[in-house]
Design an enzyme around this catalytic site. Structure first.
Site, PDB file in Angstrom:
ATOM      1  N   ARG A 113       0.834  -1.208   0.000  1.00 37.03           N
ATOM      2  CA  ARG A 113       0.000   0.000   0.000  1.00 37.03           C
ATOM      3  C   ARG A 113       0.866   1.254   0.000  1.00 37.03           C
ATOM      4  O   ARG A 113       0.562   2.221  -0.691  1.00 37.03           O
ATOM      5  CB  ARG A 113      -0.948  -0.020   1.204  1.00 37.03           C
ATOM      6  CG  ARG A 113      -2.057  -1.008   0.994  1.00 37.03           C
ATOM      7  CD  ARG A 113      -3.025  -1.138   2.156  1.00 37.03           C
ATOM      8  NE  ARG A 113      -4.092  -2.053   1.729  1.00 37.03           N
ATOM      9  CZ  ARG A 113      -5.084  -2.474   2.493  1.00 37.03           C
ATOM     10  NH1 ARG A 113      -5.178  -2.060   3.756  1.00 37.03           N
ATOM     11  NH2 ARG A 113      -5.998  -3.290   2.017  1.00 37.03           N
ATOM     12  N   TYR A 141      -6.085  -1.218  -6.887  1.00 42.91           N
ATOM     13  CA  TYR A 141      -5.475  -2.426  -6.312  1.00 42.91           C
ATOM     14  C   TYR A 141      -4.893  -2.211  -4.918  1.00 42.91           C
ATOM     15  O   TYR A 141      -4.877  -1.100  -4.427  1.00 42.91           O
ATOM     16  CB  TYR A 141      -4.500  -3.095  -7.275  1.00 42.91           C
ATOM     17  CG  TYR A 141      -3.264  -2.396  -7.781  1.00 42.91           C
ATOM     18  CD1 TYR A 141      -2.743  -1.261  -7.206  1.00 42.91           C
ATOM     19  CD2 TYR A 141      -2.590  -2.950  -8.882  1.00 42.91           C
ATOM     20  CE1 TYR A 141      -1.582  -0.687  -7.712  1.00 42.91           C
ATOM     21  CE2 TYR A 141      -1.437  -2.367  -9.388  1.00 42.91           C
ATOM     22  CZ  TYR A 141      -0.935  -1.238  -8.793  1.00 42.91           C
ATOM     23  OH  TYR A 141       0.196  -0.670  -9.282  1.00 42.91           O
ATOM     24  N   GLU A 142      -4.543  -3.309  -4.290  1.00 48.22           N
ATOM     25  CA  GLU A 142      -4.097  -3.293  -2.876  1.00 48.22           C
ATOM     26  C   GLU A 142      -5.154  -2.681  -1.966  1.00 48.22           C
ATOM     27  O   GLU A 142      -4.839  -1.983  -1.010  1.00 48.22           O
ATOM     28  CB  GLU A 142      -2.767  -2.546  -2.716  1.00 48.22           C
ATOM     29  CG  GLU A 142      -1.640  -3.007  -3.609  1.00 48.22           C
ATOM     30  CD  GLU A 142      -1.331  -4.490  -3.483  1.00 48.22           C
ATOM     31  OE1 GLU A 142      -1.724  -5.102  -2.482  1.00 48.22           O
ATOM     32  OE2 GLU A 142      -0.713  -5.046  -4.413  1.00 48.22           O
ATOM     33  N   GLY A 143      -6.408  -2.983  -2.242  1.00 42.08           N
ATOM     34  CA  GLY A 143      -7.509  -2.403  -1.477  1.00 42.08           C
ATOM     35  C   GLY A 143      -7.975  -1.128  -2.146  1.00 42.08           C
ATOM     36  O   GLY A 143      -7.280  -0.116  -2.096  1.00 42.08           O
TER      37      GLY A 143
END
Lengths: 597, 597
Positions: free
Chosen positions: A296, A440-442
């Site tokens: 993140r 992406y990555e949440g």
């Protein structure tokens, strides 16, 4: 085609003048990270980015990755560039010397991530994913697996991936269906299932690919509490560390994406592939988060990196493109028209790009330094505080930087006018590449939920204090500083509103979690703007102090003060609206019936 | 692949309930435009869009246009679809019956433009450009040229283009280099030069292409006052109206663009091509603006069209995709997870899309009706008022709708998460297609300058009164209406701030034009938000009145009121920040030296 020059002067300003990276170098284990060494690393990476990977960015986008029968071919020049990356030792810059890394601070590593993204975001995905995998293996794997994998991965001859998402679940990993058998006699498990959106899942750059795979053991409890993490190599390593027989994992296809086309996004099929458990059974999510938090932060750096390169090219174009006349009278009478940078609205766009990029870099260094403190500081209390600040700021940086990466890239296109929409000019690629970082990555909505739902209440608000305390202290110390007089009242007011919003969200969210969720994205943005204002104040304070004796650098420092002024007058006021919409609550969102949408 | 259903119920609500399109049908020349006829046209176009062109949208994007030796091939299916468009008489819906058109109101025509864009924006470019060219020829060309060209163009067997931009000039057309010779004995001129970014400049859909070209006559004064407009056909028409020999105009190449890939964007080379002057010599800009204003309104409709289709698909996905649980407890306990529409932040995104789309449609109908009044109303005073409102609102609609088209399309991608980034799902195409609308027909920064620099001061503020009067009157009439009590104070306040900003911009701009320019984009956005709020109030007023006897439509009207509430609570507050940043003035923009960027 766009150009790129790593912003080394600005980086040095942040590392050495606004913050003091030599404090980091005093931490045990970082003794070698002298200013000279850091400078050499920055310059070496700048050169690699400018000369090796930036020239491949546009062609890589046009060509994309190719898939045939399980094999993925990266675009022309990527293999050679990757070999140079490995030969330069860049893969291991921040990795543990025990496995061949150079052990430099993460503070430096994150600056390098910015450079790589600016030059070629797709290329950066390959080492980027490896970095996360290396970190997870180092943290959670038993020693024999570390010995087997880490040397090769740190060297870059083997790479790593994160295999989380399945077609029916991304955010909600509790729904995954990939299965792991009970352990065989040799301690391995058989992994079966299908994963999607696996960046660098297959490629032609490295001799082996080490997948970290989430799967469910036979006795797994339902939901996220029944997920385990496995290490699944493409080729099974032989005793001597060389590559052995093919494991039961294959790339089924690659995605046709909006951007980062030179980064292979793979469907990965596991068919009784041999895998080894890392971390405890059913506790894979915890291990996965070791990767995820770093990932993140890396995504935040991608937002910054795209913003920087887009800004550089937009400025160059705005100075070069002549069109129309300044409204106050011709500026360059000898030319048929003035450069478009004379126009207030063009400057507003450029300054939005610049004011974001420079403060974001400061914020990323401040937060990035915490990674080093967490790993190396001898005092557990200091480590805890660093961990709290990192936990608090990670979702803010991930979401705000990636949102702004897209916003800034779009401003860059706009400054180019029609040419911005044409592939050859390269500006539209930045928009397409940047867009994934919001997802992406949440996805950024998830980051906002993480902030209000997890980070705010965590340990009775302890992480929050790591931002609120220094901000309060700064206000107390500087409120009467005449050099900051034009800024401080606005900062104090915006910070006051942030505190107020925090209290109200905490209070309302307790009785109705939808209230906190309804406020979450506005709150995250408001928080980010206040944090950016804080960074601008730190920069202005330095600039004001240095200006009298700056000589040749006077324009540099003066430019910082002027850009801060722009930020405070034109960007910080967004907090007013965000405060208003937070206060409006959740009712107008929740009232509509399903069929009224 | 995305789906699309023309929003006929919402269109009828706006045309018949919020406004009264039958008033337009009373104008002389529109007698045939009965509600039945309009309904049939809407339904016929809906069907064509849903069944014929929407299925070609994704494949058209993937395939793009192909160029070889001067020939452009549109994607598979486009020729057949275009033939159906022509056969259905759709090209001439709003055109003059004297040339074979159906003569229906522009109010209806602009709704059709929305439908076409939602279904296939690239396809819509081909007839869209023709419409502008038809209008300019009808308005400015001498009768014999009208007779030669208009019948074929209205039928759609010939098409039209606008050739303005050159490589070194887009916004600043005074710099163009394309030359026209003095008139030959047959009254024609030889046109020589090169134009770029010519939409539909070459294609395989029509048997002839009629270019409207800006060029400079030998005796032209410098700058924009020396530009003339010429009609330059690809094939010279024969006496009998059939297609004759090839004229000296060739497509040199096509652009590789971010989006609208199925629309050919051409470099057009004119080499002593025969052209005929339309309008007066050196007054081509005036004639060009006949096309341009219609084109700008068309671009606004593109923003709306993309927003609508993106919204439809985002709602469907949010209801279908199950992932996680509602924060207040599981909503669909029998399923492994709840649909993501239960989440406040997902709803906030959907409502932003919906609140924009529905009010934008209302605003476009209000403004679109003025086009009909201008053309047909017997009273010159009424015509003048309509012309003023159109002049005022055109830059606002062009810029705000296209900005929001991109914003909404991006929200659509975000709701799809990772799938939003993948071509096959179609959501990222909307982002790429929408992006051009912010740039072409005058980049949005230019629209903002047009608003503050031209439209505000025009005739001592006369155009402005066409919005300010009805808004003031509405406030006066409805301030005490209990049904609108929750909205009116906010509207009055935002409108008051808009008036205040207007006065200050006018005053400060007089002494320093940079002041007006610095405020321009914030002011345009603020104006747009107030206009949208005005539309929501009109809709709420109708909904409140109809709700008691609505029976089966109660949920529809109730949904309007709830969406208005969302708009007022979550979107209108942006005016606060815009007001603040307007007030901050131009200094922070203009202070930086060139080298400080």
């Amino acid at each position: 085609m766009p150009s790129y020059k790593a912003p080394i002067e600005n980086v040095r300003f942040i590392l050495n003048e606004v913050f003091d990276v030599s404090e980091i170098a005093k931490l045990p284990g970082y003794e070698d990270a002298t200013p000279d060494v850091i400078d050499a690393v920055l310059e070496g990476m700048a050169q690699f980015c400018e000369e090796v990977i930036q020239p491949l960015n546009l062609s890589g986008d046009a060509e994309g990755c190719k898939y045939e029968n399980g094999v993925v071919r990266t675009p022309k020049g990527f293999k050679e560039a990757y070999d140079q990356y490995v030969a330069g030792g860049w893969m291991g810059v921040t990795s543990n010397p025990a496995y061949g890394g150079q052990g430099l601070p993460h503070t430096v590593g994150s600056v390098l991530e910015e450079f790589v993204t600016s030059a070629n975001m797709s290329f950066g995905m390959y080492p980027g994913l490896s970095t996360g995998a290396i970190r997870a293996i180092e943290h959670w794997a038993p020693e024999h697996l570390k010995q087997t994998y880490l040397h090769k991965m740190v060297a870059g001859t083997w790479s790593g991936t994160m295999c989380l998402t399945e077609a029916h679940c991304g955010t909600d990993l509790g729904l995954i269906r990939t299965k792991a058998s009970a352990a065989d006699s040799d301690g391995s498990h058989k992994i079966t299932g299908s994963k999607i959106f696996i960046s660098a899942g297959e490629q032609d750059l490295t001799e082996n690919i080490i997948h970290l795979v989430l799967a469910k053991l036979p006795d797994a409890p339902p939901g996220v509490k029944g997920i385990s993490l496995f290490i699944v190599p493409k080729f099974l390593p032989k005793e001597d560390g060389s590559v052995g027989p093919r494991n039961g994992v294959m790339c089924g296809s690659i995605e046709h994406k909006m951007g980062i086309k030179a980064s292979a996004t793979c469907v990965m099929n596991f068919d009784e592939a041999k895998g080894w458990l890392i971390g405890e059974p059913h506790k894979g999510m915890r291990a996965m988060f070791t990767m995820m938090n770093a990932a993140r932060f890396g995504v935040a750096m991608q937002g910054l990196g795209i913003a920087e390169v887009s800004y550089q090219n937009a400025v160059a174009y705005a100075k070069d493109r002549i069109q129309g006349r300044a409204l106050t009278g011709a500026k360059e009478k000898d030319k048929p028209a003035d450069p478009i940078i004379v126009h207030p609205d063009v400057r507003k766009n450029l300054l939005t790009m610049k004011a974001f990029t420079e403060a974001a870099r400061a914020l990323s260094v401040w937060v990035g330094m915490q990674l080093d403190v967490i790993e190396k500081h001898p005092d557990p209390k200091v480590r805890q505080e660093a961990d709290d600040l990192l936990a608090l700021m990670t979702p803010i940086l991930k979401a705000y930087f990636s949102d702004m990466g897209s916003e800034v890239a779009n401003l860059g296109v706009q400054i180019y006018g029609g040419h911005g929409y044409i592939h050859e000019w390269g500006m539209e690629q930045f928009v397409r590449d940047a867009r994934i970082a919001q997802i992406y990555e949440g996805a950024n909505g998830i980051q906002a939920l993480d902030l209000v739902g997890r980070k705010l209440p965590q340990n009775m608000g302890r992480p929050l204090r790591r931002f609120f305390h220094p901000a309060s202290q700064f206000i107390e110390a500087e409120m009467e500083n005449p050099a900051l007089a034009e800024f401080m009242p606005h900062f104090a007011k915006a910070f006051g509103k942030l505190q107020q919003a925090t209290a109200i969200i905490a209070q309302k969210g307790m009785s109705n979690p939808d209230e906190a969720a309804a406020a979450s994205t506005d709150y995250l943005r408001m928080f980010a703007l206040v944090a950016m204002a804080f960074m601008w104040l730190k920069m202005v304070k330095v600039a004001v102090a240095k200006l009298p004796d700056a000589n040749g650098r006077a324009s540099f420092y003066d430019g910082k003060i002027k850009t801060a002024r722009f930020f405070f007058q034109k960007m910080l006021p967004e907090t007013e609206t965000r405060f208003r919409t937070i206060m409006a609550g959740s009712k107008s969102l929740m009232d509509l019936d399903m069929e009224q949408f």
